[in-house]
Structure formats: C-alpha cells, structure tokens
Design a protein around this motif. Structure first.
Motif, PDB file in Angstrom:
ATOM      1  N   MET A 186       8.573  -2.896  -5.829  1.00  0.00           N
ATOM      2  CA  MET A 186       7.532  -2.945  -6.855  1.00  0.00           C
ATOM      3  C   MET A 186       6.530  -1.790  -6.713  1.00  0.00           C
ATOM      4  O   MET A 186       5.819  -1.463  -7.645  1.00  0.00           O
ATOM      5  N   CYS A 187       6.505  -1.187  -5.541  1.00  0.00           N
ATOM      6  CA  CYS A 187       5.712   0.036  -5.332  1.00  0.00           C
ATOM      7  C   CYS A 187       6.539   1.279  -5.704  1.00  0.00           C
ATOM      8  O   CYS A 187       6.067   2.402  -5.545  1.00  0.00           O
ATOM      9  N   GLY A 188       7.775   1.080  -6.131  1.00  0.00           N
ATOM     10  CA  GLY A 188       8.647   2.221  -6.419  1.00  0.00           C
ATOM     11  C   GLY A 188       9.306   2.781  -5.178  1.00  0.00           C
ATOM     12  O   GLY A 188       9.717   3.946  -5.155  1.00  0.00           O
TER      13      GLY A 188
ATOM     14  N   ALA B 254       5.635   3.380   1.121  1.00  0.00           N
ATOM     15  CA  ALA B 254       5.006   2.091   0.804  1.00  0.00           C
ATOM     16  C   ALA B 254       5.087   1.196   2.034  1.00  0.00           C
ATOM     17  O   ALA B 254       6.008   1.316   2.850  1.00  0.00           O
ATOM     18  N   PHE B 255       4.099   0.308   2.148  1.00  0.00           N
ATOM     19  CA  PHE B 255       3.944  -0.547   3.328  1.00  0.00           C
ATOM     20  C   PHE B 255       3.532  -1.920   2.799  1.00  0.00           C
ATOM     21  O   PHE B 255       2.553  -2.023   2.062  1.00  0.00           O
TER      22      PHE B 255
ATOM     23  N   ALA C  10       0.856  -1.183   0.000  1.00  0.00           N
ATOM     24  CA  ALA C  10       0.000   0.000   0.000  1.00  0.00           C
ATOM     25  C   ALA C  10       0.890   1.231   0.000  1.00  0.00           C
ATOM     26  O   ALA C  10       1.998   1.211   0.529  1.00  0.00           O
ATOM     27  N   VAL C  11       0.404   2.289  -0.618  1.00  0.00           N
ATOM     28  CA  VAL C  11       1.155   3.544  -0.644  1.00  0.00           C
ATOM     29  C   VAL C  11       0.357   4.581   0.132  1.00  0.00           C
ATOM     30  O   VAL C  11      -0.838   4.739  -0.084  1.00  0.00           O
TER      31      VAL C  11
ATOM     32  N   ALA D  23       8.861   8.166  -9.044  1.00  0.00           N
ATOM     33  CA  ALA D  23       8.005   7.002  -9.316  1.00  0.00           C
ATOM     34  C   ALA D  23       6.551   7.415  -9.490  1.00  0.00           C
ATOM     35  O   ALA D  23       6.050   8.258  -8.755  1.00  0.00           O
ATOM     36  N   ASP D  24       5.904   6.810 -10.465  1.00  0.00           N
ATOM     37  CA  ASP D  24       4.458   6.984 -10.625  1.00  0.00           C
ATOM     38  C   ASP D  24       3.929   5.658 -11.176  1.00  0.00           C
ATOM     39  O   ASP D  24       3.681   5.506 -12.363  1.00  0.00           O
ATOM     40  N   ILE D  25       3.789   4.721 -10.259  1.00  0.00           N
ATOM     41  CA  ILE D  25       3.518   3.331 -10.624  1.00  0.00           C
ATOM     42  C   ILE D  25       2.099   2.985 -10.250  1.00  0.00           C
ATOM     43  O   ILE D  25       1.729   3.080  -9.081  1.00  0.00           O
TER      44      ILE D  25
END
Lengths: 339, 339
Positions: free
Chosen positions: B85-87, B53-54, A44-45, B156-158
C-alpha cells in the motif's frame, strides 16, 4: 494527559475505526510526532543507504511498572540495544501495542510518555505503529513490540567468526540488577537503598567505542534473558572455542549479590537491560576498558575473562576461592517475563 | 514436525536459555532458514539503498485457525500488504511471537509452516525474530508481530496529497469475506459452499499495476479492520474532499451478503485481508480496471465510485434503490480480533 471521553481502553480502541483514530490522535500521534509518523499511512517511507541492522523484540515484562522504568522505556531501549550489538546506531523504530481491555488510560499515557522520552534520549524516531486490543483475560495489561533499523557504524566489523583465542571479555557494568529488581517487586523484597532497573540505551556508548576501536571489537552481545551465562555459552558454542571468566572480576552490586543469595539465584543467570558484553582483541582490551569506564553506563566495566582454545564449547568460571566450575546455559525458566 | 522432548510450549521456551535455543534450532531456524537469519545475532545486517517502506502489525486473530488460513499466513500477508500500500515490494520481515504457556507444539508447528509458505509466495525473507512466552491465562495461544521493509517501486508516487476531485475509486475484489468467515466460525454459522478467508499477498498484483500505471495510482489502502467504510472516511477526512460510491458496484459474494444480513452487519464495515482500494487518475481508471482484472486476486475488481469536491470529509453511498446516505467511520467494535 489530554481530556478524553474514556478512562480505560476498550475493544473499540482496536477496531481500526473511530475509537482507534481518537486514541491515536489524542495519544500516539501527538506525543510522538515527527514528519514521518505524521503521514498516517500504513507504513513509513524513508531513505536508507548502506549497511543497516534490523532487529525486533516483543516486551511482556510483568509488572509493567517497576523501580527505574516501565515497559515503555524498556521496549525502546531493548531494541536500540539489539541494534547497538550489531554495531548500529538506531535511527527508526516501529511501535506495536497489544492492549488488554480495561487498561487504565492513565497507565497507557505514562507508558507513552516514557516511550517518547526514551526515544529522545536514544536519538531514535518512532515512525510507524499499530494498536490492537484483546479481551480482558486474553492479555496482560500491555505487550509492546518494537522493531528497529539503524546504519552500521563504518568502522564496525562484528561477527561470531571474528572471535579468536586470546580475545578478552569485557562487561560494561553491574550485572543482574534488572532481574533482581523485577523479582523483588514480585516477591515484595525490600532493599535498604533504592535499587532500580538498569534499563538504559547503550547506543551512544557503543558508537563511541566503535569510533575509537573499530574492528578491535570482535563481538557485542547484551545479556538480557538468560543472563551473562547464556551469552557466554552461545559464544563458546558458536565460535567453537572455550571461555574462561573470573568470579572476582564480575561487577555485581552488593545489594544485588545479597538478594541473589536470599532468593537463590546465581547472578550469572539473572537478566540485564543496560549492560553489554564485548569480545575484544587482546592488544586493545585495556585501552577499551579505560575508555568504556569514561563513557555513559560504563563506569563499572571490567575485563572478566578471555576466549581460549582449550575446552571448546565450554564456559569455565574460576571462583573466588580458587575452584573451577563449568557454567552451563540457563535451563528452564528462572524469572519469567523479565523483559 | 521434528521429534521434540516437549508437546506443549512452556515458560522455559521464553527464557532466552537452553529451551529457547532448542525451540529455535528445531523450529524457526530450520524451517525459515536463509543466509541472513542464519547468523543468529540479535539483529540482521543487510544492504539497503534508496526509498524504502517500513511497516509493523501485531496479529491477534481469534480463532488462530480459520477456513482459508491461520494467524501465520495472515501475519505475513498483512505486513506484506501494508508495504504494498506504500507502493513497495516487501523484501524482509521480522517475526516476533508471544506464545501462551500450554500452546500445543503441533499448532505452533502448523503456524510456522504457514509462515514459511506465505513468505515464499510473497517472495519475502524472514531475517530476524523473537520468542516470548507468557503464563497460561495471560495471553491467548499466540500473538505474532511482523515488521517489514521493502523498496518503493521506482514509478510509485503514492500519497494522500495526490488525491484529487474526479479520481476514481477501485476495489480489487470481493469485500467483507474475511470478517464474515471469522465471525461464522465463532458463531457456528454454516454456509452451503466452503467460504474461506481472502487472506493473500497483494504485492505482486500491486507491483504489476505500478509497472504499467505508475503515478496514475494516487493512493493505495487495504481495508482491513474497520472495512471499506473506514478507509473511505480516512481518505475523505485527510484529503478534505468528498467520496461517492455506488452500492450496485460493490463486489460482495452472495453468501457473504447473505451472512451479513443474517448477522446484522453492513459489508462496508467488515474486515478484508486480500483486498485493496486504489484511488486512480480518471483517464487511467478504466485501463487500470481491465489490467487489474487480469491479475492475481483482481478478477472481481470494480470501479465503485469517485472523489468529489462537494461534501468534503463525507462519504456518500448511492443505494441500489436510488437513495443516498452518509457512510460514517466504524464506531465501536464490530468484530474484535479479526486480524
């Protein structure tokens, strides 16, 4: 519970493939839905700013269902409470399951609903997760890990370094209830009234105390595994100070005290779930007790003792009949898999 | 390994009392030490600012030790990679053990050292943890949960919403290696050379790609459980677009391809640990491939296909001999407990 093509969890539900997706779509994503979880990404972000607390616990309680709760609400409340003990209000949780092949879907579902309800009561969002499945006999129905994040209360200043001689020790409620309930289920002990686990979220109560008393709260700890005795010993050891408590001040339900006698347990070593210990500045302690008694889960709070300069690293109990004895940390394992 | 009074884990090590404290003092706290972990509180307190990110994962791989790694480095790398993978660059991890009574201390120690080394290589700190012990036969040696936090790369803009027709699909390295290594250990298959798991931290590589290509990277996914086929199907499903890949572009080690044939597996469904899939803007894809090949773990990268408007929600493979076939998501369970 939605209509599914399967009655029990099987290894395919942990494959990461189609069955995992089916289980998640039908279950977790639908029941727990919130905008962050709904992105279905690997993580999650979210936006975080300032001092945050971060805490993890795995839950392996047996039996999975017990009077007053199940492993689901325990897993939410437990981590919410660990954050509260840092002076933080839980905001976000991760949720990771290790399921044993053969777990009935109906049980999984009941646990999931309990998780949802406990999260709502605590005001926390579950925003990322994981599901693994192990073969029959390689797990025990269900293990849950929750890891939480929450902002530290602006008035909180909680640390072992702040514990001083003269500080008062408060206990927020009846002790030893959770452990005795679990043990009584395992051993088939019956009580005259319905005794239930004290599992509960302490965050609202702790945050309200912090609103009023802020830095007068020097330390917070929840006496789960190892019980009150172990937490007090950790305080004595890490603060290099002594701790004195009075047995007649310890809040214990009569039935719990009776069961402890029957089963041969000292309530000081029995696990709690919805109870915390606060170490408070002496000048604020009485007002804090009064406030705590007016708050959720605080009605039976007591000041049970104080921190002293004498006998550093030792916890001394003053018994009801006037004796004194050293209270050691729990050695060995009294009640395995209590949480 | 320090000299301890015990050779195996017993239930007391999960009591929360003296034995838990001994195990932690001798092990986790000493091996993994850092200022945040050293507070020994119920949670860690840290400063976080901005988009984070979490992510969480529990690791149940069997066997616990395999060529190229063990459950310890797998647990660190796996969560570091989910954050990548979340950047995001992983910064902090929690670490929670579920140990089975009887686990040899020597194995526990080897795993702990691997965790320390993997964390150092990834540049991540382990700042809070938990240890539970379950009775013999109620677990399987050791399960580990790691949950991580890391700041999102500023460029990042994923997100799935950014996947467009024409986007190229890159794979960062040889696929199917991890799954085949685990399966070969279980089935006693021998290879001519030493084939090892691809477990690795991808964060440094991903962050360097983001430095250069930023928003031209539309999506990142690591094809662990369920393999490449499942990730591509999730992309097709969630982006409501088609995916086309070319079999002759799929990087697979010759020995892994041979083992897949021998064992009856399609490499597209076999789990990876140190490989990621990037969906990239077409104009940037070739330059990204070149860059990726110059980075750690990227030498064997390939552009394997693209996103198309035709056949939405379907993944089509163009085979080496000129045929086309639909690639579905993994159904059932091919290789249980691969991670």
């Amino acid at each position: 519970m939605p209509k599914l093509d399967f009655d029990v969890i099987n290894l395919g539900h942990g494959s990461g493939g189609l069955l995992t997706n089916k289980l998640l779509e039908a279950g977790v994503f639908d029941v727990l839905k919130n905008p962050l979880l709904d992105t279905h990404h690997d993580g999650a972000v979210l936006e975080m700013n300032g001092q945050m607390a971060f805490s993890t616990d795995s839950y392996v309680v047996s039996p999975v269902f017990f009077p007053g709760g199940n492993i689901g609400d325990l897993a939410v409340n437990g981590t919410v409470n660990d954050l509260a003990m840092c002076g933080a209000g839980a905001q976000y949780l991760s949720l990771a399951f290790i399921l044993e092949e053969g777990l009935p879907m109906a049980e999984y579902w009941d646990i999931l609903i309990s998780i949802k309800n406990a999260a709502q009561r605590a005001g926390v969002q579950i925003i990322t997760g994981d599901t693994k499945v192990v073969e029959r006999g390689k797990g025990d129905k269900i293990f849950i890990n929750t890891t939480g994040i929450g902002a530290i209360h602006p008035r909180a200043d909680i640390s072992m370094q702040r514990v001083r001689p003269g500080d008062r020790i408060l206990i927020s409620g009846h002790i030893a209830t959770h452990g005795i309930v679990i043990m009584s289920v395992r051993q088939g002990v019956e009580f005259e009234t319905t005794l239930t686990s004290d599992t509960a979220n302490l965050n609202h109560t702790v945050l309200q105390l912090l609103d009023t008393f802020g830095p007068d709260i020097h330390l917070l700890r929840d006496p789960t595994r190892g019980g009150v005795a172990t937490v007090l010993n950790e305080i004595a050891r890490d603060a290099h100070l002594g701790v004195e408590i009075r047995q007649d001040r310890l809040p214990v339900l009569e039935e719990v005290a009776g069961a402890c006698e029957l089963l041969g347990f000292d309530p000081l070593y029995v696990a709690n779930e919805g109870v915390f210990i606060a170490v408070a500045a002496p000048a604020a302690a009485e007002a804090m007790l009064e406030k705590l008694r007016s708050l959720e889960y605080g009605a039976h709070a007591q000041i049970v003792g104080e921190v002293v300069e004498t006998h550093p690293r030792q916890v001394i109990l003053h018994s009801q009949i006037g004796g004194r004895r050293v209270v050691n940390m729990l050695t060995g394992e009294q009640l395995p898999r209590i949480c």
